[in-house]
Design a protein around this motif. Structure first.
Motif, PDB file in Angstrom:
ATOM      1  N   ALA A  14      -7.836   2.770  -9.107  1.00  0.00           N
ATOM      2  CA  ALA A  14      -6.918   1.556  -8.598  1.00  0.00           C
ATOM      3  C   ALA A  14      -6.936   1.326  -7.189  1.00  0.00           C
ATOM      4  O   ALA A  14      -6.982   0.369  -6.682  1.00  0.00           O
ATOM      5  CB  ALA A  14      -5.575   1.687  -9.301  1.00  0.00           C
ATOM      6  N   ALA A  15      -6.703   2.608  -6.551  1.00  0.00           N
ATOM      7  CA  ALA A  15      -6.344   2.336  -5.126  1.00  0.00           C
ATOM      8  C   ALA A  15      -7.733   2.010  -4.390  1.00  0.00           C
ATOM      9  O   ALA A  15      -7.667   1.141  -3.608  1.00  0.00           O
ATOM     10  CB  ALA A  15      -6.238   4.194  -4.388  1.00  0.00           C
ATOM     11  N   ALA A  16      -8.839   2.383  -4.925  1.00  0.00           N
ATOM     12  CA  ALA A  16     -10.213   1.924  -4.387  1.00  0.00           C
ATOM     13  C   ALA A  16     -10.336   0.607  -4.358  1.00  0.00           C
ATOM     14  O   ALA A  16     -10.805  -0.117  -3.701  1.00  0.00           O
ATOM     15  CB  ALA A  16     -11.198   2.813  -5.018  1.00  0.00           C
ATOM     16  N   VAL A  17      -9.953  -0.013  -5.844  1.00  0.00           N
ATOM     17  CA  VAL A  17     -10.061  -1.411  -5.852  1.00  0.00           C
ATOM     18  C   VAL A  17      -9.070  -2.370  -5.039  1.00  0.00           C
ATOM     19  O   VAL A  17      -9.519  -3.058  -4.479  1.00  0.00           O
ATOM     20  CB  VAL A  17      -9.898  -1.939  -7.552  1.00  0.00           C
ATOM     21  N   LEU A  18      -7.768  -1.878  -5.049  1.00  0.00           N
ATOM     22  CA  LEU A  18      -6.916  -2.747  -4.200  1.00  0.00           C
ATOM     23  C   LEU A  18      -7.008  -2.453  -2.726  1.00  0.00           C
ATOM     24  O   LEU A  18      -6.904  -3.231  -2.236  1.00  0.00           O
ATOM     25  CB  LEU A  18      -5.342  -1.953  -4.551  1.00  0.00           C
ATOM     26  N   VAL A  19      -7.485  -1.245  -2.272  1.00  0.00           N
ATOM     27  CA  VAL A  19      -7.855  -1.188  -0.966  1.00  0.00           C
ATOM     28  C   VAL A  19      -9.074  -2.231  -0.595  1.00  0.00           C
ATOM     29  O   VAL A  19      -9.261  -2.831   0.445  1.00  0.00           O
ATOM     30  CB  VAL A  19      -8.384   0.228  -0.516  1.00  0.00           C
ATOM     31  N   ALA A  20      -9.882  -2.419  -1.438  1.00  0.00           N
ATOM     32  CA  ALA A  20     -11.194  -3.312  -1.342  1.00  0.00           C
ATOM     33  C   ALA A  20     -10.777  -4.633  -1.336  1.00  0.00           C
ATOM     34  O   ALA A  20     -11.157  -5.530  -0.525  1.00  0.00           O
ATOM     35  CB  ALA A  20     -12.171  -3.047  -2.360  1.00  0.00           C
ATOM     36  N   ILE A  21      -9.711  -5.034  -2.101  1.00  0.00           N
ATOM     37  CA  ILE A  21      -9.305  -6.466  -2.026  1.00  0.00           C
ATOM     38  C   ILE A  21      -8.572  -6.603  -0.810  1.00  0.00           C
ATOM     39  O   ILE A  21      -8.806  -7.806  -0.302  1.00  0.00           O
ATOM     40  CB  ILE A  21      -8.373  -6.358  -3.353  1.00  0.00           C
ATOM     41  N   ASN A  22      -7.732  -5.760  -0.681  1.00  0.00           N
ATOM     42  CA  ASN A  22      -6.938  -5.865   0.945  1.00  0.00           C
ATOM     43  C   ASN A  22      -8.103  -6.305   2.022  1.00  0.00           C
ATOM     44  O   ASN A  22      -7.855  -7.053   2.976  1.00  0.00           O
ATOM     45  CB  ASN A  22      -6.195  -4.688   1.227  1.00  0.00           C
TER      46      ASN A  22
END
Length: 348
Positions: free
Chosen positions: A138-146
């Motif tokens: 989840a962190a990897a995906v949310l960081v990519a979105i950011n």
């Protein structure tokens, strides 16, 4: 007990971080010209030593991500919508409000804080998330979105919060131009490079030796590198800006107040929202840390590039990690306490 399972380095991480901050401040204050030497060579708009530390810090964390499982995150609309709203609506608006409420007489510092609020975290949040046992995928995906939003929205939000919104409210406006190219390069280097390295490491490692070997033998060997990179980054960052921080203690205290309020409110509100949405502990912790953290590397670079290295805006950016690092490491312990208190079934 969670603490008892931690390594010696992890168990006393707060001590090492405080020591790293103190060492950096002392070095920056006592060694003439050190800040200029550290800033002489850059990657994008970030000092090379800090860039090296960030890459070392992020690579092991991203090598731990199970990329084949990210689809379960991309399908979680509650998590994705909550993250986007918290990061790109609530976060900047809260920092704007706190800056104007607590620094109405200090326009340069106020502007610097607004810039900090616009720079959403894409680096150090991975460390805080990992330490708090958050959801790595989840962190990897949310960081990519950011990262995507940072490239697309940073300049537009800067114009809105520095010119349009203050004008609507009858407040003082500030003119500033941000380089989209510099922001894109920052994202590419500090997320793209370690993300690609982490993905290739896991893919090749699992294909050649299997997942069990990769996670039980390889990851434990490279894991400590992330914390060494974190400590090195903190020393370099505070050495680079140590003189600016120690030469204006009263100004630092004024800037620290809205920052402290921001980090606590964003983390607490995001954690409460994740709990209300029934995301489970791991995703709730990830949501809270990705919302509370900021990309201080980008904020400092933008402030220096736009207003100058000796500007109040740059000092406000520098004070950001001075407050963020100890506060978020404290919130790691708060998160682990909340895990035991509210999510007993999540404890392994």
């Amino acid at each position: 007990m969670v603490v008892a399972k931690l390594s010696f380095l992890d168990r006393f991480l707060a001590v090492w971080i405080i020591a790293a901050m103190a060492l950096g401040l002392i070095l920056g204050r006592l060694i003439p010209g050190l800040d200029d030497a550290l800033d002489a060579v850059k990657v994008g708009s970030v000092s090379l030593p800090i860039a090296i530390g960030l890459l070392l810090m992020m690579y092991p964390v991203l090598a731990k991500v199970r990329y084949t499982e990210t689809s379960r995150v991309t399908g979680d609309r509650k998590l994705l919508v909550a993250s986007v709203v918290l990061n790109w609506v609530i976060g900047p608006a809260l920092m704007f409000a706190l800056a104007w409420l607590l620094l109405p007489d200090l326009p340069a510092y106020r502007t610097g804080l607004v810039i900090v609020g616009l720079a959403r975290c894409i680096a150090m949040v991975l460390i805080w998330n990992d330490l708090s046992c958050g959801d790595r995928e989840a962190a990897a995906v949310l960081v990519a979105i950011n990262s995507v939003f940072q490239i697309i929205a940073f300049a537009a939000l800067g114009w809105f919060y520095l010119q349009t919104l203050p004008g609507w409210l009858g407040l003082e406006t500030t003119s500033a131009e941000f380089s989209i190219g510099a922001i894109a390069l920052s994202v590419l280097v500090f997320l793209g490079v370690p993300l690609l390295a982490g993905y290739l490491t896991r893919t090749i490692g699992e294909r050649t030796r299997g997942r069990n070997w990769y996670e039980s033998r390889f990851l434990p060997k490279i894991g400590p590198v992330a914390l060494y990179g974190l400590l090195f980054t903190i020393v370099m960052l505070f050495a680079l800006q140590g003189d600016a921080i120690t030469s204006a203690p009263l100004d630092v205290a004024r800037i620290a107040l809205p920052l402290l309020a921001y980090f606590v409110l964003m983390f607490g509100g995001s954690f409460a929202l994740g709990h209300r949405l029934d995301l489970g502990y791991a995703k709730t912790a990830t949501l809270a840390f990705t919302a509370a953290g900021n990309n201080f590397e980008l904020a400092i670079a933008v402030a220096i590039g736009t207003f100058g290295v000796t500007s109040g805006q740059a000092l406000a950016g520098v004070v950001g990690p001075l407050i963020e690092v100890p506060v978020l490491i404290a919130l790691v312990y708060v998160s682990l306490w909340a895990r035991r208190r509210f999510y007993p079934n999540a404890i392994t």
